[in-house]
Design a protein around this motif. Structure first.
Motif, mmCIF file in Angstrom:
data_model
loop_
_atom_site.group_PDB
_atom_site.id
_atom_site.type_symbol
_atom_site.label_atom_id
_atom_site.label_comp_id
_atom_site.label_asym_id
_atom_site.label_seq_id
_atom_site.Cartn_x
_atom_site.Cartn_y
_atom_site.Cartn_z
ATOM 1 N N SER A 34 0.970 -1.268 -0.162
ATOM 2 C CA SER A 34 -0.066 -0.238 -0.078
ATOM 3 C C SER A 34 0.960 1.175 0.066
ATOM 4 C CB SER A 34 -0.838 -0.056 1.248
ATOM 5 O OG SER A 34 -1.978 -1.060 1.286
ATOM 6 N N ILE A 63 -2.569 5.727 5.260
ATOM 7 C CA ILE A 63 -3.339 4.867 4.753
ATOM 8 C C ILE A 63 -3.757 3.786 5.750
ATOM 9 C CG2 ILE A 63 -3.855 2.973 2.911
ATOM 10 C CD1 ILE A 63 -1.481 4.629 1.264
ATOM 11 N N VAL A 89 -6.476 8.213 4.000
ATOM 12 C CA VAL A 89 -7.153 7.291 3.074
ATOM 13 C C VAL A 89 -7.730 6.143 3.688
ATOM 14 C CG1 VAL A 89 -6.759 5.955 0.668
ATOM 15 C CG2 VAL A 89 -5.459 8.020 1.333
ATOM 16 N N ASP A 91 -10.918 2.809 3.627
ATOM 17 C CA ASP A 91 -12.130 2.012 2.945
ATOM 18 C C ASP A 91 -13.362 2.454 3.314
ATOM 19 O OD1 ASP A 91 -10.548 0.493 1.234
ATOM 20 O OD2 ASP A 91 -10.251 -0.855 3.084
ATOM 21 N N ARG A 112 -10.743 5.073 -0.379
ATOM 22 C CA ARG A 112 -9.412 4.218 -1.059
ATOM 23 C C ARG A 112 -9.923 3.795 -2.207
ATOM 24 N NH1 ARG A 112 -6.146 0.161 2.743
ATOM 25 N NH2 ARG A 112 -4.454 -0.308 1.374
ATOM 26 N N ALA A 115 -8.810 6.565 -4.628
ATOM 27 C CA ALA A 115 -7.441 7.142 -4.436
ATOM 28 C C ALA A 115 -6.654 7.037 -5.823
ATOM 29 C CB ALA A 115 -6.688 6.472 -3.181
#
Length: 224
Positions: A34, A63, A89, A91, A112, A115
């Motif tokens: 990620s 993230i 960032v 979900d 996400r 992104a």
């Protein structure tokens, strides 16, 4: 604060100004894949200067898989203790987590699945300016939640003010270092009575039991 928030839009003149000065960005992620994905997207943009660690002059791009207590503590530390501005960032965000994020000082959030490189850069530039940048659906939820809180608080008189003031943080930081009341007073050029009043005021306001509990609170909330 809500007036400064804006939803996703085409970068404007302020974005281009921020781009010319290059914004330092540190990427933090729960796994290497990620992180490298975000870094590779940002590296192509000349307005971004990648750094290894967040700090007072950086935007932290965080993230997160889930916004559990550990993630929120990490966010508070980066924003409050390290002085970085932050973009998250993620979900999904539950209703109970949204105000927690705002309370951490997070003003820029990216879904996400949205992104892209363009979207990440847009959010980073907004954070660098001190602006808010939320997805439109999330902004609507935030406005609704704030309205609910205001209506619920309207009938309550004398509700406590949460959070720590700067001089309370200064005192608790020295308590955490093991200094006694006299040493803290000398260090901060306060009287001993003032130090005692500061500690008494914050423990009473935040319903904390003692100095140790107050230090634990400050650590957990990312103040020290």
């Amino acid at each position: 604060m809500l007036n400064s928030l804006r939803t996703t839009a085409v970068p404007d003149a302020a974005d281009r100004t921020a781009a010319r000065r290059r914004v330092p960005v540190a990427v933090t992620a729960p796994d290497p894949i990620s992180r490298e994905g975000a870094v590779s997207q940002l590296r192509r943009h000349p307005e971004i200067e990648l750094r290894e660690q967040p700090g007072p002059d950086t935007v932290a791009l965080l993230i997160e898989n889930t916004l559990d207590d550990a993630a929120l503590t990490r966010l508070r530390r980066i924003v409050r203790s390290e002085g970085a501005r932050a973009v998250v960032v993620v979900d999904a965000i539950r209703e109970t987590e949204l105000l927690d994020l705002v309370g951490c000082g997070i003003g820029a959030i990216v879904w996400r699945h949205e992104a892209t490189a363009h979207r990440l850069v847009q959010a980073v530039l907004a954070a660098a300016r001190g602006d808010g940048d939320l997805p439109a659906d999330l902004l609507g939820r935030l406005i609704s939640q704030v309205g609910t809180l205001h209506r619920g608080a309207a009938g309550r008189v004398g509700a406590p003010s949460l959070g720590l003031q700067p001089r309370e943080v200064d005192v608790l930081r020295l308590v955490a270092e093991g200094l006694d009341t006299g040493e803290i007073a000398s260090k901060l050029s306060y009287s001993e009575r003032t130090v005692k009043n500061v500690i008494h005021g914050l423990t009473t306001r935040l319903h904390l039991r003692n100095r140790a509990h107050a230090v634990a609170y400050a650590l957990r909330e990312g103040y020290i």
